[in-house]
Scaffold this motif. Sequence first.
Motif, PDB file in Angstrom:
ATOM      1  N   ALA A 295       1.010  -1.225  -0.187  1.00  0.00           N
ATOM      2  CA  ALA A 295      -0.077   0.050   0.064  1.00  0.00           C
ATOM      3  C   ALA A 295       0.870   1.219   0.071  1.00  0.00           C
ATOM      4  O   ALA A 295       0.529   2.491  -0.571  1.00  0.00           O
ATOM      5  N   ALA A 296       1.811   1.307   0.816  1.00  0.00           N
ATOM      6  CA  ALA A 296       2.969   2.392   0.696  1.00  0.00           C
ATOM      7  C   ALA A 296       3.401   2.561  -0.671  1.00  0.00           C
ATOM      8  O   ALA A 296       3.741   3.774  -1.093  1.00  0.00           O
ATOM      9  N   GLY A 297       3.835   1.581  -1.348  1.00  0.00           N
ATOM     10  CA  GLY A 297       4.561   1.737  -2.628  1.00  0.00           C
ATOM     11  C   GLY A 297       3.350   2.244  -3.615  1.00  0.00           C
ATOM     12  O   GLY A 297       3.517   2.965  -4.351  1.00  0.00           O
ATOM     13  N   ARG A 298       2.080   1.858  -3.601  1.00  0.00           N
ATOM     14  CA  ARG A 298       0.841   2.278  -4.322  1.00  0.00           C
ATOM     15  C   ARG A 298       0.730   3.911  -4.012  1.00  0.00           C
ATOM     16  O   ARG A 298       0.792   4.657  -4.984  1.00  0.00           O
ATOM     17  N   ALA A 299       0.848   4.294  -2.822  1.00  0.00           N
ATOM     18  CA  ALA A 299       0.631   5.655  -2.230  1.00  0.00           C
ATOM     19  C   ALA A 299       1.925   6.358  -2.962  1.00  0.00           C
ATOM     20  O   ALA A 299       1.556   7.728  -3.489  1.00  0.00           O
ATOM     21  N   GLU A 300       2.986   5.910  -2.998  1.00  0.00           N
ATOM     22  CA  GLU A 300       4.365   6.646  -3.558  1.00  0.00           C
ATOM     23  C   GLU A 300       3.799   6.817  -4.820  1.00  0.00           C
ATOM     24  O   GLU A 300       4.229   8.136  -5.689  1.00  0.00           O
ATOM     25  N   ALA A 301       3.602   5.758  -5.682  1.00  0.00           N
ATOM     26  CA  ALA A 301       3.358   5.777  -7.089  1.00  0.00           C
ATOM     27  C   ALA A 301       2.091   6.921  -7.290  1.00  0.00           C
ATOM     28  O   ALA A 301       2.239   7.844  -8.306  1.00  0.00           O
ATOM     29  N   ALA A 302       1.187   7.001  -6.554  1.00  0.00           N
ATOM     30  CA  ALA A 302       0.109   7.846  -6.740  1.00  0.00           C
ATOM     31  C   ALA A 302       0.409   9.267  -6.571  1.00  0.00           C
ATOM     32  O   ALA A 302      -0.057  10.096  -7.220  1.00  0.00           O
ATOM     33  N   LEU A 303       1.100   9.553  -5.752  1.00  0.00           N
ATOM     34  CA  LEU A 303       1.784  10.879  -5.073  1.00  0.00           C
ATOM     35  C   LEU A 303       2.598  11.318  -6.579  1.00  0.00           C
ATOM     36  O   LEU A 303       2.680  12.467  -7.041  1.00  0.00           O
ATOM     37  N   ALA A 304       3.436  10.339  -7.103  1.00  0.00           N
ATOM     38  CA  ALA A 304       4.407  10.890  -8.258  1.00  0.00           C
ATOM     39  C   ALA A 304       3.298  10.892  -9.310  1.00  0.00           C
ATOM     40  O   ALA A 304       3.532  12.069 -10.113  1.00  0.00           O
TER      41      ALA A 304
END
Length: 183
Positions: free
Chosen positions: A48-57
């Motif tokens: 989920a943290a990886g997805r959040a980082e991708a979404a933020l980018a």
Amino acid sequence: MTGMILDGVLMLLLVAALGYGVRLEKKLTALRAGQQAFASAVTDLNIAAGRAEAALANLRASGQETDLLHDRIIKAREVKAQLEALIARGPSSTAESAPAARAQPQPAPAPAPVDSAGNERALRMAALAERIQGMAPTAARAPAPVAGGNNVAAILGALTANQSAKQSLNRARRSLDEDLFAA
């Protein structure tokens, strides 16, 4: 007799130890299951943290694209206002000033050198400037059958560019919303 009593006490202690061992085994099994669940929860949290980082980018990229599109919309509105002002001035000219305008064509401004990122924009602006310069027909060009026909084409071009910029902005917003709510 004392040996039997001691054997009986020893058997009772062994049964108690066996019962305590069974209870301890159940607790250890529950603890292992909890540890495995915790490990899977940590793995899910990392995903989920990886997805959040991708979404933020993606959000940052969309924000930059939105700013770029906003600037283009503002410039398109300015061009539209300029074209409307030219149209408003066009029909008010008298028949005497039209031959003078045809006799003295205005030279098109030379496009300034631009970097590779703004090359497409510069080409579009140069094409727009040529269309604006083309509003006063030259002697080599045949006179337009409808007065202000070039003005209408230039305005339609500007409105089309404005509409396509709005659509692109809306697509960027939809993509941003999908990225935010997909995670």
